[in-house]
Design an enzyme around this catalytic site. Structure first.
Site, mmCIF file in Angstrom:
data_model
loop_
_atom_site.group_PDB
_atom_site.id
_atom_site.type_symbol
_atom_site.label_atom_id
_atom_site.label_comp_id
_atom_site.label_asym_id
_atom_site.label_seq_id
_atom_site.Cartn_x
_atom_site.Cartn_y
_atom_site.Cartn_z
ATOM 1 N N THR A 68 -9.883 -13.015 4.069
ATOM 2 C CA THR A 68 -8.638 -12.396 4.531
ATOM 3 C C THR A 68 -7.567 -13.430 4.819
ATOM 4 O O THR A 68 -6.378 -13.145 4.711
ATOM 5 C CB THR A 68 -8.918 -11.548 5.798
ATOM 6 O OG1 THR A 68 -9.836 -10.529 5.436
ATOM 7 C CG2 THR A 68 -7.672 -10.908 6.347
ATOM 8 N N TYR A 84 -6.176 -3.861 1.523
ATOM 9 C CA TYR A 84 -5.765 -5.180 1.020
ATOM 10 C C TYR A 84 -6.920 -5.795 0.262
ATOM 11 O O TYR A 84 -8.057 -5.305 0.312
ATOM 12 C CB TYR A 84 -5.331 -6.094 2.163
ATOM 13 C CG TYR A 84 -6.484 -6.580 3.021
ATOM 14 C CD1 TYR A 84 -7.015 -5.782 4.025
ATOM 15 C CD2 TYR A 84 -7.060 -7.831 2.794
ATOM 16 C CE1 TYR A 84 -8.080 -6.207 4.797
ATOM 17 C CE2 TYR A 84 -8.131 -8.268 3.564
ATOM 18 C CZ TYR A 84 -8.632 -7.453 4.562
ATOM 19 O OH TYR A 84 -9.680 -7.874 5.314
ATOM 20 N N SER A 106 -15.872 -12.827 1.245
ATOM 21 C CA SER A 106 -17.116 -13.555 1.533
ATOM 22 C C SER A 106 -18.348 -12.668 1.433
ATOM 23 O O SER A 106 -19.470 -13.163 1.468
ATOM 24 C CB SER A 106 -17.045 -14.228 2.899
ATOM 25 O OG SER A 106 -17.052 -13.283 3.937
ATOM 26 N N THR A 160 -14.413 -13.553 6.874
ATOM 27 C CA THR A 160 -15.103 -13.476 8.171
ATOM 28 C C THR A 160 -16.438 -12.743 8.096
ATOM 29 O O THR A 160 -17.287 -12.924 8.962
ATOM 30 C CB THR A 160 -14.204 -12.790 9.227
ATOM 31 O OG1 THR A 160 -13.890 -11.468 8.783
ATOM 32 C CG2 THR A 160 -12.935 -13.574 9.442
ATOM 33 N N ASP A 161 -16.630 -11.918 7.056
ATOM 34 C CA ASP A 161 -17.847 -11.092 7.023
ATOM 35 C C ASP A 161 -19.127 -11.924 7.059
ATOM 36 O O ASP A 161 -20.107 -11.543 7.708
ATOM 37 C CB ASP A 161 -17.873 -10.225 5.754
ATOM 38 C CG ASP A 161 -16.896 -9.049 5.819
ATOM 39 O OD1 ASP A 161 -16.218 -8.886 6.847
ATOM 40 O OD2 ASP A 161 -16.826 -8.297 4.831
ATOM 41 N N LYS A 220 -19.984 -12.282 14.069
ATOM 42 C CA LYS A 220 -18.885 -11.320 13.959
ATOM 43 C C LYS A 220 -19.352 -10.060 14.667
ATOM 44 O O LYS A 220 -20.322 -9.420 14.260
ATOM 45 C CB LYS A 220 -18.554 -11.034 12.500
ATOM 46 C CG LYS A 220 -17.313 -10.163 12.335
ATOM 47 C CD LYS A 220 -16.927 -9.956 10.885
ATOM 48 C CE LYS A 220 -15.601 -9.205 10.792
ATOM 49 N NZ LYS A 220 -15.170 -8.980 9.394
ATOM 50 N N GLU A 270 -43.545 -6.706 23.836
ATOM 51 C CA GLU A 270 -44.243 -5.449 23.524
ATOM 52 C C GLU A 270 -45.075 -5.590 22.257
ATOM 53 O O GLU A 270 -46.021 -4.842 22.044
ATOM 54 C CB GLU A 270 -43.237 -4.319 23.328
ATOM 55 C CG GLU A 270 -42.677 -3.755 24.606
ATOM 56 C CD GLU A 270 -41.816 -2.535 24.327
ATOM 57 O OE1 GLU A 270 -42.363 -1.462 24.072
ATOM 58 O OE2 GLU A 270 -40.576 -2.697 24.350
HETATM 59 N N1 GLU Z 1 -14.609 -8.875 3.514
HETATM 60 C C1 GLU Z 1 -13.724 -9.965 3.348
HETATM 61 C C2 GLU Z 1 -14.388 -11.287 3.586
HETATM 62 O O1 GLU Z 1 -15.279 -11.435 4.370
HETATM 63 C C3 GLU Z 1 -12.519 -9.869 4.196
HETATM 64 C C4 GLU Z 1 -12.810 -9.862 5.674
HETATM 65 C C5 GLU Z 1 -12.229 -11.071 6.362
HETATM 66 O O2 GLU Z 1 -12.100 -12.160 5.822
HETATM 67 O O3 GLU Z 1 -11.898 -10.879 7.539
HETATM 68 O O4 GLU Z 1 -13.973 -12.226 2.955
#
Ligand code: GLU
Length: 321
Positions: free
Chosen positions: A7, A20, A53, A86-87, A159, A277
């Protein structure tokens, strides 16, 4: 600066739209925008990939690892910044953390909002990453993740929200530092002084699956995973890594056939301990301790790739910090 997409390089073509595409902005255009902010850093940029990602895998990781190692060996370079979606930031961060020397700062940075959205966080996060990567106190902390004015260690970072700008959290440790474009405050000293890479870079990563436990499930998914040749299984269990008896029995059979099983939790916070457990000693399971399922999978892949499949040795690696 090693660019991979995400992103932070994403564009929706509208400040107000919700849809996007990640990884749209070429590294040259990103560099021009970074320079227009007046950031006082000499940036040497390499485009490793231009992807979301969720599509990252062996080819990109292989290239990233060699580019970071090259930069670490170059005396002209004082720190490395990886722009990343970020994923899966936590997976790339941990994989590199375990396979690189901890000395020179390596900082992963991303964004929750695309570059052309109202209130885009990408350039602020990038400016923060420059501050961290160029700070001598960032050395010997392993790979760091900078998001939302906060610095996390690779081993802790997760995340934890789908869309807020402060989507990242650290478990079990919280942030290592607060950062803004004009300030950086570390909350404690570096913990990995002089640390060498814990693992050699492997030739390949084996197939390891994450099995999420759900109420009322049966053991057939375990058999299905073994049927497609999984070399290891991470259980994302309920609570302290629990699963129905029939699933635990099937996982025990997997261990007996030489497929290691690590019990993690589908719950975000807290540790998964041994023999609470579930009788790990009797069943031959490993407790993931603080690592969530995504990071437990990366560590188990690295262990298997390094020829380590004995449960006690795997447990020692999960216990190590
Ligand atoms: N799903 C995409 C990725 O991980 C966009 C999400 C992001 O970067 O926040 O690259």
């Amino acid at each position: 600066m090693l660019a991979t997409g995400g992103t932070i390089a994403g564009s929706g073509g509208s400040a107000f739209g919700s849809g996007y595409q990640p990884g749209q902005i070429a590294v040259g255009d990103m560099l021009a925008e970074i320079r227009s902010l007046g950031i006082e850093a000499e940036l040497d940029a390499v485009e490793v990939a231009q992807i979301g990602s969720q599509d990252i895998g062996w080819a990109e990781w292989n290239r990233l690892h060699s580019e970071v190692a090259r930069a670490q060996a170059d005396d002209e370079i004082c720190g490395v910044i990886i722009t990343h979606g970020t994923d899966t930031a936590e997976e790339t961060a941990l994989l590199l953390d375990l396979t690189l020397d901890a000395g020179k700062p390596v900082v992963l940075v991303g964004a929750m909002r695309p570059a052309d959205a109202v209130g885009s966080d990408g350039m602020r996060n990038f400016a923060n990453a420059v501050r961290v990567a160029s700070d001598p106190d960032a050395a010997n902390r392993g790979v760091l993740v900078v998001m939302g004015d906060t610095v996390f260690a690779a081993r802790d970072v997760r995340k934890a929200a789908t869309s807020s700008v402060d989507a990242f959290k650290g478990y079990p440790r919280g942030p290592l530092a607060r950062v803004t474009p004009s300030s950086l405050d570390w909350f404690g000293p570096a913990a990995r002084a002089e640390a060498k890479a814990r693992f050699d870079w492997p030739d390949a990563l084996p197939r390891v699956a994450i099995l999420i436990a759900g109420a009322g499930m049966d053991e057939q998914p375990v058999d299905a995973l073994l049927g497609i040749g999984c070399r290891g299984i991470v259980l994302a269990g309920m609570g302290q890594g629990n699963a129905p008896q029939s699933v635990l029995d099937a996982l025990q059979r997997a261990v007996a056939s030489g497929v290691p099983v690590v019990r993690s939790s589908r719950v975000d916070e807290g540790l998964v301990d041994r023999n609470v457990e579930v009788d790990d000693d009797a069943r031959g399971f490993v407790a993931a301790r603080a690592l969530g399922p995504a990071k437990a999978r990366i560590l188990l892949q690295l262990l298997i790739a390094s020829g380590i499949s004995d449960p006690a040795a795997i447990q020692a690696a999960f216990d190590a910090r």
